[in-house]
Write an enzyme that holds these catalytic residues in place. Structure first.
Site, PDB file in Angstrom:
ATOM      1  N   ARG A   1       0.969  -1.316   0.164  1.00 30.33           N
ATOM      2  CA  ARG A   1       0.077  -0.063  -0.161  1.00 30.33           C
ATOM      3  C   ARG A   1       0.851   1.397   0.066  1.00 30.33           C
ATOM      4  O   ARG A   1       0.961   1.776   0.888  1.00 30.33           O
ATOM      5  CB  ARG A   1      -0.803  -0.007   1.153  1.00 30.33           C
ATOM      6  CG  ARG A   1      -2.064   1.209   1.066  1.00 30.33           C
ATOM      7  CD  ARG A   1      -2.584   1.300   2.443  1.00 30.33           C
ATOM      8  NE  ARG A   1      -1.584   1.820   3.415  1.00 30.33           N
ATOM      9  CZ  ARG A   1      -1.387   3.223   3.463  1.00 30.33           C
ATOM     10  NH1 ARG A   1      -2.012   3.897   2.693  1.00 30.33           N
ATOM     11  NH2 ARG A   1      -0.353   3.666   4.383  1.00 30.33           N
TER      12      ARG A   1
ATOM     13  N   LYS B   1      12.351   7.800   3.409  1.00 26.85           N
ATOM     14  CA  LYS B   1      11.971   7.876   4.864  1.00 26.85           C
ATOM     15  C   LYS B   1      13.222   8.088   5.792  1.00 26.85           C
ATOM     16  O   LYS B   1      13.535   8.796   6.582  1.00 26.85           O
ATOM     17  CB  LYS B   1      11.248   6.691   5.456  1.00 26.85           C
ATOM     18  CG  LYS B   1       9.753   6.593   5.106  1.00 26.85           C
ATOM     19  CD  LYS B   1       8.992   7.539   5.852  1.00 26.85           C
ATOM     20  CE  LYS B   1       7.535   7.496   5.644  1.00 26.85           C
ATOM     21  NZ  LYS B   1       6.619   8.198   6.372  1.00 26.85           N
TER      22      LYS B   1
ATOM     23  N   GLU C   1       6.439   0.309   7.390  1.00 23.43           N
ATOM     24  CA  GLU C   1       5.984   1.389   6.434  1.00 23.43           C
ATOM     25  C   GLU C   1       5.036   0.775   5.135  1.00 23.43           C
ATOM     26  O   GLU C   1       5.518   0.006   4.531  1.00 23.43           O
ATOM     27  CB  GLU C   1       7.192   2.037   5.961  1.00 23.43           C
ATOM     28  CG  GLU C   1       6.724   3.520   5.168  1.00 23.43           C
ATOM     29  CD  GLU C   1       6.054   4.478   6.116  1.00 23.43           C
ATOM     30  OE1 GLU C   1       5.352   5.076   5.475  1.00 23.43           O
ATOM     31  OE2 GLU C   1       6.678   4.669   7.391  1.00 23.43           O
TER      32      GLU C   1
ATOM     33  N   ASP D   1       4.381   3.617  11.026  1.00 22.89           N
ATOM     34  CA  ASP D   1       4.237   5.098  10.597  1.00 22.89           C
ATOM     35  C   ASP D   1       3.109   5.200  10.394  1.00 22.89           C
ATOM     36  O   ASP D   1       2.375   6.523  10.592  1.00 22.89           O
ATOM     37  CB  ASP D   1       5.396   5.377   9.991  1.00 22.89           C
ATOM     38  CG  ASP D   1       5.537   7.008   9.698  1.00 22.89           C
ATOM     39  OD1 ASP D   1       5.348   7.545  10.694  1.00 22.89           O
ATOM     40  OD2 ASP D   1       5.510   7.522   8.492  1.00 22.89           O
TER      41      ASP D   1
ATOM     42  N   ASN E   1      -2.163  11.063   0.137  1.00 16.12           N
ATOM     43  CA  ASN E   1      -0.947  11.464  -0.404  1.00 16.12           C
ATOM     44  C   ASN E   1      -0.971  10.419  -1.758  1.00 16.12           C
ATOM     45  O   ASN E   1      -1.426   9.168  -1.567  1.00 16.12           O
ATOM     46  CB  ASN E   1       0.303  11.252   0.343  1.00 16.12           C
ATOM     47  CG  ASN E   1       0.796  12.472   1.003  1.00 16.12           C
ATOM     48  OD1 ASN E   1       0.577  13.287   0.832  1.00 16.12           O
ATOM     49  ND2 ASN E   1       0.873  11.925   2.409  1.00 16.12           N
TER      50      ASN E   1
END
Length: 650
Positions: free
Chosen positions: A240, A258, A330, A353, A510
Site C-alpha cells: 500500500r 524515509k 511502512e 508510521d 498522498n
C-alpha cells in the site's frame, strides 16, 4: 614465483613514516581499535558518574559533557583513520587503489572538498582536480543545477545520483534547503519515483531486498550489508504505497526516502540506517507483466511463509544490531499492518508510521487548531472519511488524548463517543449488514444510534461534524457542497463566536493527485472560514485581502524526532504515551505568526529544530516511564545535539 611484497615499488610520495604505518600488523590495529574504544567509554562513564542523576546541570557538568563529546569525536576520527589503514592494506593486497575505493564510497567521500593534507594521506593524488571546493559551495552549485531541471522526477533522479556517490553533499543539500527539497525526496515526488522504480533503478545498493526465497537466510542477508552499526531500520512490503496501491518491490523508494529524512531532519547518522524491502509477490498484474519489473512474478503470499519472513527479519535485526534497534513498519496493507504491529510492538522497539506516526502529526494539528477555532478538542465532533490504517490510527490516538487515563480502556472508549468513521460502504454503524464481518480496528467505532448514511455529504448534514479528516485516497471527495456544509454547521452552533466559526478540514491523502481537495478550493468555498491542512505541500491563497497558508500534516514532523529519541534512549518499545508526548511537543512549536496565516504546523525550514525538541520530550518520557536502557544524560537536549549528524558542522 617472486613475492609481490618483496618487489613492491615504493610510491614516490610515500615517506618512511607511511611505509611504517603500512607495515603495522592487522592484529595490532584491531587491538588498538579495541583499546581506544575502551578508553573512551571509561572516560565517558567517569565524567558522567560525577553528575548525580535527577539534579540540574551545573556549568561544570555542562563542561564535563562537552569534554565527553569532544573525546568521543576524537576517538571516532582516530577509529576511522585506523579503519582506513586497514582498508588500504586490504585494497593493496587485492591490487586496488585505496584512494579510488575511498572516493567511490558515498559514506567516506568528500570529493573536491577534501583538503590537500587529506588527499596526501588518503592517496588521492591524480584522482581529483587540483582545486579545493568547500562543501557549502558545492551545495549551492548543486542547487543551481537542480533548479535548472524541468521535472520533479528529474530532480529526484539527480539527488539520488548525489546520494549514490557523495552522501555528505546529499544530506547537506537536504538540511540547507529542506523546504525546497523535501517534496523531491519524499511525498509527493517519491510516489512517482515508486511508480517508475523499475525503470529508474540505478544498480546501486539502496538497502536490502528480502524475498520469500530468503526465508531461513535472513541473518546471512543482513551480514552482507556493509554497515554493522545500524540503529534504525525502515521496512515495507510495498502493498500500500501512499495512495497508489500495490507496487511490489517498487516500494523500496519509500524506506529510502524515509531514512533520508531520519538523517536530514532527525540527525541519525547515514551509516546507522537501513532500508528493507520485503518481496512477497504483488497483485499488480501490470507490474508482474512488465519485463523490467525486478520482483517475484507471483501473486502476494498470504500463507504462513509471509509471517515467517517478517518474524525472521525482526529476530535477525535484533541479533545483528542489538535488541533495541528501531524498526519502522511502512506502507503495509491493512490486512497485515495492524496485526504485525500488535504482534511485534511489545517485544521490539517498533512502530507503524502509517498508523501511529500519522496519528501523532494529525493530533498535533488538532491541538494547535484550538487556538484558531476557540473550541477545546473535547468539544469537537470528528468525522473521518476513510477507516483504514491512518483513519483508525488517528482516531485511536485522539481518543487516548481525550481520555483522563489513556491506559484505561473504558475511558478511551468514552473518548470515542464523538469520533465517527466512514469506509467505502458508508458510516460505521451497528445496523450495517456487514457489521459482524468488519475488520477488528473498525469495531470500536460502530455506532448504535447514528444514521446509516452512505455518502459523505449526507453524513456531514446528519452528523454535523466540526472536524473533517480525509484519509481515503479518493481524489476530489471534499466537494464544494461538502465544504459549504461544514461551514453551515458552524453557523448553527449557538456557543460559537462570530470570529471563531470555522471548521477544521484536513485533506491528508498522498500524493497530491489523491488529495480530497486542494487548499485553494477549501479556502475559496469556505470564503476563508476554514482551518485547512493537507498531506502533501500545497500553495496558499488570498481571501478578502488575507493571506492564508495551509499546514502540511507531514509525518516527517514526527518520525525523525521519535526515531532519534528511541535511538538515544535505547528504547525497549515505542508506546502510545511516547506518541502523545511527540504530538504535544510538535503542537507547542506552532508560532503566532503561523497561526495568523491559518497554519497549524511549524515551517518545514525549521524541521531540524522541531525534531530535536520532539526527541528531547520523547526521550525524557522514555526514561521516566522506564522504557529506556541507556544511561540518562545530565542534559538531554545537549546530548541529542551532540549526537545529531551535521555534514556542514566544522
Amino acid at each position: 614465483p617472486t613475492s609481490p611484497r618483496k618487489n613492491r615499488i615504493k610510491h614516490p610520495q610515500e615517506t618512511e613514516k607511511t611505509m611504517a604505518v603500512r607495515r603495522v600488523p592487522p592484529l595490532a590495529i584491531r587491538w588498538g581499535l579495541l583499546l581506544l574504544v575502551v578508553c573512551a567509554l571509561l572516560a565517558s562513564f567517569t565524567i558522567a558518574a560525577s553528575v548525580p542523576q535527577g539534579t540540574g546541570m551545573a556549568p561544570s557538568d555542562e563542561r564535563g559533557l562537552q569534554k565527553i563529546m569532544a573525546m568521543l569525536g576524537t576517538a571516532r576520527k582516530t577509529l576511522l583513520r585506523l579503519l582506513g589503514i586497514v582498508q588500504e592494506r586490504e585494497c593493496a593486497a587485492g591490487g586496488e587503489s585505496a584512494g579510488f575505493v575511498h572516493l567511490r564510497n558515498p559514506l567516506t567521500s568528500h570529493s573536491t572538498a577534501t583538503s590537500a593534507k587529506d588527499r596526501q594521506r588518503l592517496r588521492l593524488r591524480g584522482l581529483l582536480p587540483a582545486g579545493t571546493i568547500s562543501l557549502s559551495t558545492q551545495v549551492e552549485s548543486s542547487m543551481r543545477h537542480l533548479r535548472s531541471l524541468p521535472r520533479d522526477i528529474d530532480k529526484y533522479a539527480y539527488l539520488q545520483t548525489l546520494q549514490d556517490n557523495y552522501e555528505a553533499l546529499y544530506f547537506a543539500i537536504l538540511m540547507a534547503h529542506t523546504e525546497e527539497c523535501m517534496p523531491l525526496v519524499y511525498t509527493p515526488t517519491v510516489g512517482q519515483a515508486c511508480l517508475e522504480w523499475h525503470t529508474l533503478h540505478r544498480h546501486t545498493p539502496k538497502g536490502l531486498y528480502l524475498s520469500l526465497d530468503d526465508v531461513g537466510h535472513v541473518r546471512e542477508a543482513l551480514a552482507n550489508w556493509p554497515q554493522k552499526t545500524v540503529k534504525a531500520v525502515v521496512v515495507t512490503d510495498g502493498e500500500r504505497i501512499l495512495g497508489l496501491g500495490d507496487l511490489g518491490v517498487n516500494g523500496m523508494g519509500i524506506p529510502v526516502g524515509k531514512l533520508a529524512l531520519y538523517v536530514a531532519c532527525g540527525g541519525i547518522r547515514p551509516e546507522h540506517t537501513l532500508a528493507v524491502q520485503l518481496d512477497t509477490g504483488t497483485n499488480n498484474e501490470g507490474l508482474r507483466g512488465d519485463p523490467a519489473y525486478q520482483g517475484l512474478r507471483q501473486a502476494r503470499e498470504r500463507s504462513h511463509k509471509y509471517d515467517a519472513l517478517v518474524a525472521e527479519l525482526v529476530e535477525a535485526v535484533q541479533h545483528a544490531y542489538g535488541p533495541h534497534t528501531l524498526l519502522q513498519f511502512e506502507d503495509f496493507g491493512n490486512q497485515n499492518a495492524f496485526r504485525l504491529l500488535e504482534r511485534h510492538r511489545h517485544s521490539s522497539c517498533s512502530f507503524n508510521d502509517d498508523i501511529q506516526g500519522t496519528a501523532a502529526v494529525v493530533l498535533a494539528g488538532l491541538v494547535a487548531a484550538q487556538q484558531l477555532t476557540g473550541r477545546r478538542l473535547a468539544e469537537e465532533r470528528v468525522l473521518f472519511y476513510g477507516a483504514g490504517e491512518a483513519g483508525a490510527g488517528i482516531a485511536d490516538l485522539l481518543a487516548a488524548h481525550l481520555a483522563t487515563d489513556p491506559l484505561d480502556p473504558a475511558q478511551v472508549q468514552e473518548g470515542r463517543k464523538e469520533i465517527f468513521l466512514m469506509d467505502s460502504k458508508g458510516l460505521l454503524v451497528a445496523s450495517r449488514a456487514d457489521a459482524e464481518q468488519l475488520a477488528h480496528h473498525k469495531l470500536n467505532y460502530l455506532k448504535a444510534d447514528a444514521p446509516a448514511c452512505t455518502d459523505l455529504l449526507h453524513c456531514v448534514r446528519e452528523l454535523k461534524p466540526t472536524v473533517l479528516i480525509g484519509v481515503a485516497a479518493v481524489a476530489g471527495a471534499f466537494t464544494q457542497e461538502v465544504v459549504e456544509a461544514m461551514v453551515a454547521v458552524q453557523d448553527a452552533l449557538p456557543h460559537a463566536s462570530a470570529g471563531n466559526r470555522m471548521p477544521v478540514v484536513m485533506a491528508l491523502s498522498n500524493p497530491t493527485s489523491k488529495a480530497e481537495c486542494t487548499a485553494e478550493q477549501a479556502y475559496t468555498w469556505a470564503k476563508g472560514r476554514v482551518v485547512f491542512a493537507s498531506g502533501s505541500p500545497m500553495p496558499g491563497t488570498t481571501i478578502d485581502g488575507k493571506q492564508l497558508k495551509p499546514g502540511q500534516g507531514n509525518n516527517a514532523y514526527i518520525f525523525p524526532g521519535l526515531g532519534l529519541a528511541a535511538v538515544a534512549a535505547g528504547a525497549r518499545r515505542v508506546t502510545d504515551a511516547s506518541l502523545l508526548a511527540a504530538a504535544e511537543a510538535l503542537a507547542e512549536q506552532v508560532t503566532e505568526e503561523q497561526l495568523a496565516a491559518g497554519t497549524v504546523y511549524p515551517p518545514l525550514s525549521s524541521i531540524r529544530e522541531v525534531s530535536l525538541h520532539i526527541a528531547d520530550r520523547v526521550a525524557t518520557h522514555m526514561h521516566e516511564a522506564g522504557d529506556a536502557t541507556a544511561r540518562r544524560p545530565p542534559s538531554m537536549a545537549a546530548h541529542l545535539r551532540a549526537l545529531a549528524y551535521d555534514p556542514l558542522a566544522p
